[in-house]
Each structure stands twice: as C-alpha cells, then as structure tokens.
Design a protein around this motif. Structure first.
Motif, PDB file in Angstrom:
ATOM      1  N   GLY A  97       0.887  -1.233  -0.105  1.00 38.88           N
ATOM      2  CA  GLY A  97      -0.056   0.057  -0.148  1.00 38.88           C
ATOM      3  C   GLY A  97       1.015   1.383  -0.017  1.00 38.88           C
ATOM      4  N   PRO A  98       0.150   2.577   0.399  1.00 40.68           N
ATOM      5  CA  PRO A  98       1.208   3.734   0.103  1.00 40.68           C
ATOM      6  C   PRO A  98       1.992   3.617   1.370  1.00 40.68           C
ATOM      7  CG  PRO A  98      -1.222   4.150   0.921  1.00 40.68           C
ATOM      8  CD  PRO A  98      -1.216   2.687   0.326  1.00 40.68           C
ATOM      9  N   GLU A  99       3.149   4.232   1.041  1.00 37.08           N
ATOM     10  CA  GLU A  99       3.998   4.315   2.127  1.00 37.08           C
ATOM     11  C   GLU A  99       3.990   5.733   2.878  1.00 37.08           C
ATOM     12  OE1 GLU A  99       8.031   4.553   0.146  1.00 37.08           O
ATOM     13  OE2 GLU A  99       7.798   2.547  -0.609  1.00 37.08           O
ATOM     14  N   ARG A 100       3.060   6.499   2.374  1.00 45.34           N
ATOM     15  CA  ARG A 100       2.824   7.701   3.175  1.00 45.34           C
ATOM     16  C   ARG A 100       1.353   8.169   3.104  1.00 45.34           C
ATOM     17  NH1 ARG A 100       4.184  13.576   3.482  1.00 45.34           N
ATOM     18  NH2 ARG A 100       4.917  13.548   1.212  1.00 45.34           N
ATOM     19  N   LEU A 101       0.793   8.690   3.971  1.00 44.82           N
ATOM     20  CA  LEU A 101      -0.440   9.331   4.041  1.00 44.82           C
ATOM     21  C   LEU A 101      -0.451  10.491   4.741  1.00 44.82           C
ATOM     22  CD1 LEU A 101      -2.890   6.196   5.455  1.00 44.82           C
ATOM     23  CD2 LEU A 101      -2.342   7.029   3.010  1.00 44.82           C
ATOM     24  N   VAL A 102      -1.376  11.513   4.029  1.00 41.52           N
ATOM     25  CA  VAL A 102      -1.393  12.815   4.657  1.00 41.52           C
ATOM     26  C   VAL A 102      -2.734  12.977   5.182  1.00 41.52           C
ATOM     27  CG1 VAL A 102      -1.345  15.287   4.173  1.00 41.52           C
ATOM     28  CG2 VAL A 102       0.351  13.852   3.047  1.00 41.52           C
ATOM     29  N   ASP A 103      -3.097  13.051   6.482  1.00 39.82           N
ATOM     30  CA  ASP A 103      -4.440  13.106   7.139  1.00 39.82           C
ATOM     31  C   ASP A 103      -4.816  14.432   6.794  1.00 39.82           C
ATOM     32  OD1 ASP A 103      -6.660  13.304   8.701  1.00 39.82           O
ATOM     33  OD2 ASP A 103      -5.758  12.056  10.302  1.00 39.82           O
ATOM     34  N   LEU A 104      -5.868  14.758   6.300  1.00 39.25           N
ATOM     35  CA  LEU A 104      -6.532  15.904   6.178  1.00 39.25           C
ATOM     36  C   LEU A 104      -7.581  16.601   7.119  1.00 39.25           C
ATOM     37  CD1 LEU A 104      -6.955  15.773   2.039  1.00 39.25           C
ATOM     38  CD2 LEU A 104      -5.242  16.896   3.274  1.00 39.25           C
ATOM     39  N   SER A 105      -7.804  15.734   7.894  1.00 36.24           N
ATOM     40  CA  SER A 105      -8.962  15.931   9.095  1.00 36.24           C
ATOM     41  C   SER A 105      -8.544  17.386   9.902  1.00 36.24           C
ATOM     42  CB  SER A 105      -9.311  14.843   9.996  1.00 36.24           C
ATOM     43  OG  SER A 105      -7.965  14.615  10.640  1.00 36.24           O
ATOM     44  N   GLY A 106      -7.169  17.755  10.052  1.00 37.19           N
ATOM     45  CA  GLY A 106      -7.023  18.887  10.797  1.00 37.19           C
ATOM     46  C   GLY A 106      -7.152  20.113   9.990  1.00 37.19           C
ATOM     47  N   VAL A 107      -7.187  19.961   8.786  1.00 40.37           N
ATOM     48  CA  VAL A 107      -6.981  21.411   7.978  1.00 40.37           C
ATOM     49  C   VAL A 107      -8.499  21.987   7.823  1.00 40.37           C
ATOM     50  CG1 VAL A 107      -6.583  22.168   5.716  1.00 40.37           C
ATOM     51  CG2 VAL A 107      -5.299  20.278   6.509  1.00 40.37           C
ATOM     52  N   ARG A 108      -8.634  23.025   8.641  1.00 39.41           N
ATOM     53  CA  ARG A 108      -9.982  23.810   8.597  1.00 39.41           C
ATOM     54  C   ARG A 108     -10.182  24.571   7.685  1.00 39.41           C
ATOM     55  NH1 ARG A 108     -10.465  26.424  14.924  1.00 39.41           N
ATOM     56  NH2 ARG A 108     -10.107  24.398  16.055  1.00 39.41           N
ATOM     57  N   GLU A 109      -9.313  24.957   6.650  1.00 42.68           N
ATOM     58  CA  GLU A 109      -9.682  25.658   5.451  1.00 42.68           C
ATOM     59  C   GLU A 109     -10.305  24.828   4.496  1.00 42.68           C
ATOM     60  OE1 GLU A 109      -5.515  27.129   6.197  1.00 42.68           O
ATOM     61  OE2 GLU A 109      -6.567  25.563   6.780  1.00 42.68           O
ATOM     62  N   LEU A 110     -10.451  23.368   4.908  1.00 40.19           N
ATOM     63  CA  LEU A 110     -10.997  22.595   3.743  1.00 40.19           C
ATOM     64  C   LEU A 110     -12.501  22.200   4.146  1.00 40.19           C
ATOM     65  CD1 LEU A 110      -8.253  20.042   3.026  1.00 40.19           C
ATOM     66  CD2 LEU A 110      -8.989  22.131   1.784  1.00 40.19           C
ATOM     67  N   ARG A 111     -12.939  22.848   5.377  1.00 41.91           N
ATOM     68  CA  ARG A 111     -14.388  22.566   5.746  1.00 41.91           C
ATOM     69  C   ARG A 111     -15.177  23.750   5.681  1.00 41.91           C
ATOM     70  NH1 ARG A 111     -14.609  18.064   8.714  1.00 41.91           N
ATOM     71  NH2 ARG A 111     -12.807  16.964   9.515  1.00 41.91           N
ATOM     72  N   GLY A 112     -16.765  23.461   6.055  1.00 40.54           N
ATOM     73  CA  GLY A 112     -17.525  24.347   6.055  1.00 40.54           C
ATOM     74  C   GLY A 112     -18.066  24.862   4.566  1.00 40.54           C
ATOM     75  N   PHE A 113     -18.829  25.885   4.516  1.00 40.97           N
ATOM     76  CA  PHE A 113     -19.532  26.322   3.187  1.00 40.97           C
ATOM     77  C   PHE A 113     -19.852  27.778   3.312  1.00 40.97           C
ATOM     78  CE2 PHE A 113     -23.058  24.890   5.852  1.00 40.97           C
ATOM     79  CZ  PHE A 113     -23.980  25.793   5.688  1.00 40.97           C
ATOM     80  N   ASP A 114     -19.739  28.511   1.917  1.00 37.77           N
ATOM     81  CA  ASP A 114     -20.152  29.655   1.741  1.00 37.77           C
ATOM     82  C   ASP A 114     -21.125  29.931   0.783  1.00 37.77           C
ATOM     83  OD1 ASP A 114     -18.294  31.139   3.937  1.00 37.77           O
ATOM     84  OD2 ASP A 114     -16.697  30.302   2.518  1.00 37.77           O
TER      85      ASP A 114
END
Length: 272
Positions: A47-64
């Motif tokens: 499988g992949p050797e490295r994952l980047v967990d995006l759950s802590g990136v607040r800029e990617l949440r919400g809606f306008d």
C-alpha cells in the motif's frame, strides 16, 4: 487489519497539507474520510508508504453562499451535507444524495472531496454533482485549477495524480424541481443504478452505475429542454450509456432501472 507500515503526516493548515502532498521526493496519498482508502489498504499486503491526514485542515471545511452558488469545502462530511439545515434548504439535491450514502457511521466519516477523488461510478454524490454541473477546485504541482465535475471525474478514472481538492461549487436550486432515486437490493450496498435530477432552464441528470464513470443523461436533458413528455424523456435515460453486467445486475436490467428511476424522479419522487 493493515499489515504494512506507512508514515502519517498530520498537517494543520492548507499550506502544510499542500507541501506534504506535492513533495515529489516523498510520494503521498491524501487521507480524507478513509472509507474507501482504508478498506483497500486492509485488503492488500502492500500500500502507500505515506498518508497525509486532512482532518485537521480547517480551510477545507464548511461552506459559503455567494449569490446563486454555494462553495462547499472538500472535507465537509456527508453527515454535514445531510443534516445541516442551510444546506438542506439551499442545495437539497446534494443533501438528499448524501443521506443515501451507506449508513450513519460512514456518513459521519466520509467526505465530499474523498468521494470525488475515489470517483466510483456507482457513488451517490458524484451523480448529484453531475446533475448540478458542479465545479471542482483543486491544486496540484502546477497551481490552482477549476474543472467541471465531469472532466474531473474522467481524469481521476483515467490516471490518478497527486492533487488536493479544496472545494466544490454548486448552484443553489431551492426554487427548482429536483429528485434523487437509487436502487439497491439491500441497505449499505452501492447503487445498482442511481439517478439525480434537477430541473430549470438547463436541466441536469446524473447517472450512477451506468458505466465506467458517473454519466450525464445528455439526450434526456435535451428532450427536457425541448419540452418533451416525461415518458419520452425517461425512455432516453440510458441513451449513450455503457452499463456493465455483473453478479448484481445485467446491463439490460440496469438500462431498465435507469428509465424507471428517471420517470419517478420527473414525477417528483425524491426517495432513495
């Protein structure tokens, strides 16, 4: 159980996430909701050797809401789309499609961007996004891009490349007719066929389970624009599609389902 080692990056802002994902010296795969990726990792010894967990990136949440369009962050979870009262009012088709995904546990983990990047042809949200003519915002090594959702999905099916989806733009459609229809033999299963419909001057019809990618029922849309009777429109639901035969359904049965489900959608049914 995942039986191979991998590194895990935990960025807390968009800049760090981009740096981690687009570093050519350290290939990585983004981890959004993980509802497809982690299953795949458990099913193989590599499988992949490295994952980047995006759950802590607040800029990617919400809606306008900006005018007649709604911009939704890629890390917005299915349950948020399903349950948020503002989303349910302004973009009800997307909320209904989100409510059809699997079960509450999956919906509380799965994300809009993750569903797009997985690009499963039987997925619910991509069909709704095709019907809505959504725009996908993403970044890769060449900078920022905006693609219509069909172009993006076709590219993901053809060749995955390092990128980060940041947001999706959809039109507000609270004043338009809409419906989402999905047939599956049992709860939790992928759609055998799904149909997403939104009306108006430029109607949209997205199809799940009718080919190698999420499809647009272009001939049925054209018939709607010409004011053809709904029975004639529904008869064109499968035109131009290339459904597969498998253990779940034959190609002919999928064609039949597409016509039946579109007829129900045009009649105002929005069940799943």
């Amino acid at each position: 159980m995942i039986d191979h080692d991998f590194a895990l990056d935990l960025p807390t802002d968009l800049h760090a996430a981009l740096a981690a994902l687009l570093d050519p010296s350290r290939p990585a795969i983004p981890l959004a909701g993980g509802q497809s990726l982690l299953v795949a990792m458990k099913a193989t010894q590599t499988g992949p050797e490295r994952l980047v967990d995006l759950s802590g990136v607040r800029e990617l949440r919400g809606f306008d809401v900006a005018g007649e369009r709604v911009r939704i962050g890629a890390m917005t979870r299915h349950a948020e789309l399903e349950l948020d009262p503002h989303i349910r009012r302004v973009v009800p088709l997307l909320a209904q499609a989100a409510s059809a995904v699997a079960d509450p546990q999956v919906r509380h983990l799965g994300t809009l961007g993750g569903s797009l990047c997985n690009a499963d042809p039987a997925a619910d949200l991509p069909a709704a996004l095709v019907a809505l003519r959504a725009l996908v915002h993403y970044r890769d090594q060449d900078g920022e891009h905006v693609d219509d959702v069909e172009t993006f999905l076709n590219a993901r099916r053809a060749a995955a490349r390092p990128l980060l989806v940041t947001a999706v733009d959809v039109p507000a459609h609270d004043r338009l007719p809409w419906a989402f229809q999905k047939f599956r033999p049992r709860a939790m299963l992928w759609a055998v066929v799904g149909v997403a419909y939104v009306g108006g001057e430029v109607p949209g019809i997205g199809l799940a389970g009718m080919g190698w990618t999420t499809l647009r029922a272009a001939q049925a849309e054209s018939a709607l624009r010409l004011g053809r009777p709904y029975d004639e429109v529904a008869a064109l639901a499968d035109a131009g599609s290339d459904p597969l035969s498998d253990a779940t359904a034959t190609a002919d049965y999928r064609r039949h389902l597409a016509r039946v489900l579109l007829r129900r959608a045009l009649a105002g049914e929005s069940t799943h």
